[in-house]
Design a protein around this motif. Structure first.
Motif, PDB file in Angstrom:
ATOM      1  N   THR A  49       2.576   1.614  -3.375  1.00  0.00           N
ATOM      2  CA  THR A  49       1.604   2.160  -4.199  1.00  0.00           C
ATOM      3  C   THR A  49       1.120   3.585  -4.127  1.00  0.00           C
ATOM      4  O   THR A  49       1.221   4.551  -5.271  1.00  0.00           O
ATOM      5  CB  THR A  49       0.469   1.457  -4.289  1.00  0.00           C
ATOM      6  OG1 THR A  49       0.715   0.049  -4.317  1.00  0.00           O
ATOM      7  CG2 THR A  49      -0.589   1.657  -5.453  1.00  0.00           C
ATOM      8  N   MET A  50       0.999   3.949  -3.002  1.00  0.00           N
ATOM      9  CA  MET A  50       0.766   5.494  -2.557  1.00  0.00           C
ATOM     10  C   MET A  50       2.039   6.596  -2.832  1.00  0.00           C
ATOM     11  O   MET A  50       1.784   7.452  -3.406  1.00  0.00           O
ATOM     12  CB  MET A  50       0.414   5.660  -0.987  1.00  0.00           C
ATOM     13  CG  MET A  50      -1.014   5.080  -0.563  1.00  0.00           C
ATOM     14  SD  MET A  50      -1.102   5.124   0.959  1.00  0.00           S
ATOM     15  CE  MET A  50      -0.829   6.851   1.274  1.00  0.00           C
TER      16      MET A  50
ATOM     17  N   SER B 243       4.069   5.848  -5.503  1.00  0.00           N
ATOM     18  CA  SER B 243       4.404   6.031  -7.008  1.00  0.00           C
ATOM     19  C   SER B 243       3.495   6.965  -7.402  1.00  0.00           C
ATOM     20  O   SER B 243       2.294   7.053  -7.190  1.00  0.00           O
ATOM     21  CB  SER B 243       4.365   4.543  -7.405  1.00  0.00           C
ATOM     22  OG  SER B 243       3.251   4.004  -7.143  1.00  0.00           O
ATOM     23  N   ARG B 244       3.940   7.353  -8.831  1.00  0.00           N
ATOM     24  CA  ARG B 244       3.014   8.265  -9.582  1.00  0.00           C
ATOM     25  C   ARG B 244       2.231   7.658 -10.434  1.00  0.00           C
ATOM     26  O   ARG B 244       2.571   6.729 -11.040  1.00  0.00           O
ATOM     27  CB  ARG B 244       3.825   9.337 -10.421  1.00  0.00           C
ATOM     28  CG  ARG B 244       3.426  10.431 -10.994  1.00  0.00           C
ATOM     29  CD  ARG B 244       4.248  11.353 -11.493  1.00  0.00           C
ATOM     30  NE  ARG B 244       3.600  12.258 -12.147  1.00  0.00           N
ATOM     31  CZ  ARG B 244       3.032  13.449 -11.988  1.00  0.00           C
ATOM     32  NH1 ARG B 244       3.229  13.896 -10.384  1.00  0.00           N
ATOM     33  NH2 ARG B 244       2.495  14.559 -12.725  1.00  0.00           N
ATOM     34  N   SER B 245       0.730   7.798 -10.562  1.00  0.00           N
ATOM     35  CA  SER B 245       0.009   7.209 -11.123  1.00  0.00           C
ATOM     36  C   SER B 245       0.013   7.675 -12.607  1.00  0.00           C
ATOM     37  O   SER B 245       0.408   8.910 -12.996  1.00  0.00           O
ATOM     38  CB  SER B 245      -1.705   7.464 -10.861  1.00  0.00           C
ATOM     39  OG  SER B 245      -1.903   8.859 -10.896  1.00  0.00           O
ATOM     40  N   THR B 246      -0.222   6.823 -13.635  1.00  0.00           N
ATOM     41  CA  THR B 246      -0.169   7.162 -14.926  1.00  0.00           C
ATOM     42  C   THR B 246      -1.525   7.034 -15.571  1.00  0.00           C
ATOM     43  O   THR B 246      -2.218   6.132 -15.544  1.00  0.00           O
ATOM     44  CB  THR B 246       0.639   6.066 -15.712  1.00  0.00           C
ATOM     45  OG1 THR B 246      -0.019   4.623 -15.350  1.00  0.00           O
ATOM     46  CG2 THR B 246       2.184   6.170 -15.468  1.00  0.00           C
ATOM     47  N   THR B 247      -1.942   8.271 -15.999  1.00  0.00           N
ATOM     48  CA  THR B 247      -3.194   8.356 -16.756  1.00  0.00           C
ATOM     49  C   THR B 247      -3.140   8.234 -18.193  1.00  0.00           C
ATOM     50  O   THR B 247      -2.137   9.096 -18.994  1.00  0.00           O
ATOM     51  CB  THR B 247      -3.971   9.605 -16.385  1.00  0.00           C
ATOM     52  OG1 THR B 247      -4.038   9.583 -14.940  1.00  0.00           O
ATOM     53  CG2 THR B 247      -5.353   9.817 -16.926  1.00  0.00           C
ATOM     54  N   GLN B 248      -3.982   7.537 -19.099  1.00  0.00           N
ATOM     55  CA  GLN B 248      -3.892   7.609 -20.312  1.00  0.00           C
ATOM     56  C   GLN B 248      -4.530   8.500 -21.044  1.00  0.00           C
ATOM     57  O   GLN B 248      -5.888   8.683 -20.492  1.00  0.00           O
ATOM     58  CB  GLN B 248      -4.144   6.056 -21.142  1.00  0.00           C
ATOM     59  CG  GLN B 248      -3.175   5.172 -20.547  1.00  0.00           C
ATOM     60  CD  GLN B 248      -3.357   3.777 -21.403  1.00  0.00           C
ATOM     61  OE1 GLN B 248      -4.401   3.813 -22.171  1.00  0.00           O
ATOM     62  NE2 GLN B 248      -2.727   2.576 -20.988  1.00  0.00           N
TER      63      GLN B 248
ATOM     64  N   THR C  97       0.750  -1.182  -0.069  1.00  0.00           N
ATOM     65  CA  THR C  97       0.077   0.081  -0.038  1.00  0.00           C
ATOM     66  C   THR C  97       0.820   1.258  -0.028  1.00  0.00           C
ATOM     67  O   THR C  97       0.472   2.147  -0.834  1.00  0.00           O
ATOM     68  CB  THR C  97      -0.844   0.042   1.088  1.00  0.00           C
ATOM     69  OG1 THR C  97      -1.616  -1.219   1.122  1.00  0.00           O
ATOM     70  CG2 THR C  97      -1.751   1.307   1.216  1.00  0.00           C
TER      71      THR C  97
END
Length: 193
Positions: free
Chosen positions: A22-23, A25-30, A19
């Motif tokens: 994951t928190m 790390s940067r999220s990737t948005t397509q 958890t």
């Protein structure tokens, strides 16, 4: 005490570690509408029809679990030179697929014995009215331009049985006097003649 790990709460610590990782790390948005997604090869989008290959055998319509394929045809007589009577063939009049009912199982593509149905990777065919999801044979034929070519055969793999049969026929010896290949006959034991 946990029986699996031997230490109390190790599963909880591992879960919290995942958890936290994951928190942070940067999220990737397509950016989908602006950037086209990279689809895997041979992905399922919409079903395309090659009407010239359709013989109106009705296998696709019979095997469809949703009954979303509608086919109409008529019989036409074809005169064959040298034949005693004319032959009949089916001519495709209507081939519709209702994509509002289709569950994209692919059974129709798999059972087609004449390669008339293909998967196209196109997926952008949303409509404002559900009635517009009924695609006729002309609309289905337009999707054929987006069907990718089949993957290349493995050069080290086993050849297709059609290729092997053609190679065998080409390698069969021909008679020098007639130029005709001898037909394979029953094996005769030379000691019995």
């Amino acid at each position: 005490m946990s029986e699996r790990s031997g230490l109390p709460g190790t599963g909880l610590v591992k879960g919290l570690a995942v958890t936290l990782k994951t928190m942070t790390s940067r999220s990737t948005t397509q950016q989908y509408p602006d950037v086209a997604p990279e689809l895997p090869p041979r992905s399922r989008g919409v079903i395309a029809l090659l009407a010239e290959n359709c013989t109106v055998c009705m296998l696709c319509a019979r095997e469809c679990p949703d009954w979303c394929i509608y086919i109409d045809s008529h019989k036409e007589e074809v005169a064959v030179p040298g034949a005693a009577r004319p032959r009949q063939r089916n001519v495709l009049d209507k081939f519709d697929i209702d994509f509002s009912l289709c569950m994209y199982c692919g059974i129709c593509v798999e059972v087609c014995p004449f390669d008339a149905l293909y998967w196209s990777p196109e997926f952008e065919y949303a409509e404002y009215d559900i009635k517009d999801l009924l695609h006729d044979k002309d609309h289905l034929g337009q999707w054929m331009g987006t069907v990718p070519p089949p993957p290349a055969h493995d050069r080290n793999g086993e050849p297709a049985k059609e290729e092997a049969t053609a190679a065998r026929k080409a390698a069969a010896p021909t008679s020098p006097s007639t130029g005709v290949r001898p037909e394979p006959g029953p094996a005769v034991d030379p000691g019995t003649t």
